[in-house]
Design a protein around this motif. Sequence first.
Motif, short mmCIF file in Angstrom:
data_model
loop_
_atom_site.label_atom_id
_atom_site.label_comp_id
_atom_site.label_asym_id
_atom_site.label_seq_id
_atom_site.Cartn_x
_atom_site.Cartn_y
_atom_site.Cartn_z
N LEU A 36 0.85 -1.18 0.00
CA LEU A 36 0.00 0.00 0.00
C LEU A 36 0.89 1.23 0.00
O LEU A 36 1.64 1.47 0.96
N ALA A 38 1.82 4.78 0.68
CA ALA A 38 1.33 5.73 1.69
C ALA A 38 0.95 7.08 1.11
O ALA A 38 0.09 7.78 1.65
N ASN A 41 -2.30 6.08 -1.32
CA ASN A 41 -3.25 5.17 -0.68
C ASN A 41 -3.80 4.15 -1.68
O ASN A 41 -4.95 3.75 -1.61
#
Length: 179
Positions: A36, A38, A41
């Motif tokens: 994922l 950051a 997202n």
Amino acid sequence: MVDIVVTPGSVVAGTNSTRDIGTAGETITAGQSIYLDATTNKWMRSDNNGTGTRTVHGISLNGASLNQPVSIHKSGDITIGATLVAGTDYWLSGTAGAICPRADLVAGMDTIQIGIAKSTTVLSVDIQDPGVTLALWLGSGSIKVSTGSSRVSRSRTKPEWRSTSRGLAPTRPSARAPR
């Protein structure tokens, strides 16, 4: 490098699967290792040769294009859709999204274990990232470590080590005294 060859239509989460769902940040195929991001997202393919991509948060359970939903297998058993060797540990590969056996890790790669094969088809996923990068320096006074085995060969001079944020790393030894 010999990555496992995944048949995307054969990837199935086990009954003990811990899952997540999210949005793909690029084209992802079922059975690929993903993380994922950051900043966006969104889920991206993990890559042991990339910058900022040397992390694994799960394995994709379905294919997805940019901005499409993707299901993620985070831990537990998964029928990976590839032929595995029971008892062998599998790691993040240097190919984006790919998985390889430990014997195929090379210097410069991070040691990110994805799981251990329970059978020739089922991978028990338990992602481990100790934050260690494989190093190999073969100058005077170095130590040569052969990954995948416990063999260590030493040179004639004693190696010197320095502490880094990722553990111990070899340093270049000082010049030898004349004989």
